[in-house]
Motif scaffolding. Structure first.
Motif, PDB file in Angstrom:
ATOM      1  N   THR A   9       0.842  -1.202   0.000  1.00 17.79           N
ATOM      2  CA  THR A   9       0.000   0.000   0.000  1.00 17.79           C
ATOM      3  C   THR A   9       0.878   1.254   0.000  1.00 17.79           C
ATOM      4  O   THR A   9       1.990   1.252   0.527  1.00 17.79           O
ATOM      5  N   GLY A  10       0.364   2.311  -0.627  1.00 17.00           N
ATOM      6  CA  GLY A  10       1.074   3.594  -0.662  1.00 17.00           C
ATOM      7  C   GLY A  10       2.472   3.472  -1.221  1.00 17.00           C
ATOM      8  O   GLY A  10       3.450   3.866  -0.585  1.00 17.00           O
ATOM      9  N   SER A  11       2.579   2.947  -2.444  1.00 16.14           N
ATOM     10  CA  SER A  11       3.918   2.556  -2.909  1.00 16.14           C
ATOM     11  C   SER A  11       4.387   3.196  -4.208  1.00 16.14           C
ATOM     12  O   SER A  11       5.271   2.681  -4.867  1.00 16.14           O
ATOM     13  N   ASN A  12       3.825   4.354  -4.553  1.00 12.66           N
ATOM     14  CA  ASN A  12       4.310   5.003  -5.782  1.00 12.66           C
ATOM     15  C   ASN A  12       5.570   5.839  -5.545  1.00 12.66           C
ATOM     16  O   ASN A  12       6.205   6.301  -6.486  1.00 12.66           O
ATOM     17  N   ALA A  42       1.010   4.682 -12.362  1.00 12.92           N
ATOM     18  CA  ALA A  42       1.488   4.229 -13.683  1.00 12.92           C
ATOM     19  C   ALA A  42       2.904   4.727 -13.935  1.00 12.92           C
ATOM     20  O   ALA A  42       3.751   4.006 -14.474  1.00 12.92           O
ATOM     21  N   SER A  43       3.177   5.952 -13.518  1.00 11.80           N
ATOM     22  CA  SER A  43       4.508   6.529 -13.691  1.00 11.80           C
ATOM     23  C   SER A  43       5.551   5.761 -12.869  1.00 11.80           C
ATOM     24  O   SER A  43       6.671   5.504 -13.337  1.00 11.80           O
ATOM     25  N   PHE A  57      -0.018  -2.660 -11.351  1.00 11.53           N
ATOM     26  CA  PHE A  57      -0.598  -1.529 -10.623  1.00 11.53           C
ATOM     27  C   PHE A  57      -2.076  -1.759 -10.326  1.00 11.53           C
ATOM     28  O   PHE A  57      -2.812  -2.304 -11.144  1.00 11.53           O
ATOM     29  N   HIS A  58      -2.492  -1.317  -9.131  1.00 13.74           N
ATOM     30  CA  HIS A  58      -3.919  -1.249  -8.814  1.00 13.74           C
ATOM     31  C   HIS A  58      -4.158  -0.014  -7.960  1.00 13.74           C
ATOM     32  O   HIS A  58      -3.405   0.259  -7.015  1.00 13.74           O
ATOM     33  N   GLN A  59      -5.194   0.733  -8.296  1.00 11.91           N
ATOM     34  CA  GLN A  59      -5.522   1.920  -7.516  1.00 11.91           C
ATOM     35  C   GLN A  59      -5.943   1.515  -6.102  1.00 11.91           C
ATOM     36  O   GLN A  59      -6.659   0.530  -5.910  1.00 11.91           O
TER      37      GLN A  59
END
Length: 276
Positions: A9-12, A42-43, A57-59
């Motif tokens: 979780t919270g991993s961008n 996505a970035s 990726f998953h929102q």
């Protein structure tokens, strides 16, 4: 047979991004990077793809219950379960913040404790035998524990504290902070520290609950990634995100039937003190 799967979780960005990178290199299965904002997610995936890694990726916004439910339904239909969950999503006000303590307490605990607990309650039924959960807490939980009254300390370190009791104490902290009486009532004055006491103790309770119902080798721990150079520390941390990812990733990859750590607080890949 469905592939194995890990969710972070919270991993961008920050430590979460480092954890995804570490797991892409060491986990035999799919690694799902999550973010509130799909464009940022996505970035982040593209950045890791440039390194030859293949995250998916998953929102996910843990403050949005429906978002957690959508992730659960996706995992159920695609993988029929979940093998590793790293609860990394969290927030912290800057030390220089002028936001009143009433706001800081409500907002910080809403994400770091209540939303994290919600994510656990929705996703835990998917955990397969030998699943691993790594709940990212902080050494600040130890500092905050030391500043609490003996009455609260004794409950936070107790082996018989329940989730309902813990949640009640976390609500009481928010209410007392809103009245400005939190210190007199025996709480630490750190909202972040109190939220992370919640995460640490929550993890210990969850392990006891799993063991009580006879779950097959499901291991849950809380951990401190260390003082990492991220937005959250305003770039002041001494560790890189990859160094910060080491302990959370270590807990995510614990071997089958491990005896320790189980339901503990871990720093630098070692069980750390959690006592009065």
């Amino acid at each position: 047979m469905a592939s194995k799967v890990v969710v972070v979780t919270g991993s961008n960005k920050g430590v979460g991004f480092g954890i995804v990178r570490a797991l892409c290199k060491n986990f035999k299965g799919d690694v799902i990077l999550t973010a509130r904002n799909p464009e940022l997610g996505a970035s982040a995936v593209k950045e890791l793809e440039k390194e030859g890694l293949s995250p998916k990726f998953h929102q996910l916004d843990i403050n949005d219950h429906e978002s957690i439910v959508k992730l659960r339904d996706f995992l159920q239909s695609t993988y029929q379960g979940l093998d590793v969950l790293v609860n990394n999503a969290g927030i912290a006000y800057k030390q220089a913040s002028t936001a009143p303590i009433a706001e800081q307490a409500e907002v910080t605990l809403k994400t770091n404790y209540f939303a994290t607990l919600d994510a656990c309650e929705v996703l835990y039924p998917l955990l397969r035998p030998h699943a691993r959960v790594s709940n990212v807490s902080s050494m600040v939980s130890q500092f905050a524990l030391a500043k609490c009254s003996d009455e609260f300390k004794s409950r936070f370190v107790s082996k018989d504290i329940t989730m309902d009791e813990l949640t009640g104490i976390m609500k009481k902290f928010v209410q007392s902070a809103q009245k400005g009486t939190h210190k007199e009532e025996g709480f630490s004055d750190s909202c972040y520290g109190m939220s992370k006491i919640g995460v640490t103790v929550m993890s210990m309770i969850q392990q006891r609950e799993m063991d009580k119902k006879g779950s097959q080798d499901i291991v849950i721990n809380a951990c401190c990634p260390g003082y990492v150079n991220t937005d959250m520390t305003s770039g002041k941390g001494s560790l890189t995100i990859d160094q910060g990812a080491e302990t959370p990733a270590y807990l995510a990859l614990l071997p089958p039937d491990v005896k320790e750590p189980r339901g503990q607080f871990v720093r630098e890949k070692k069980v750390a003190k959690w006592s009065m």
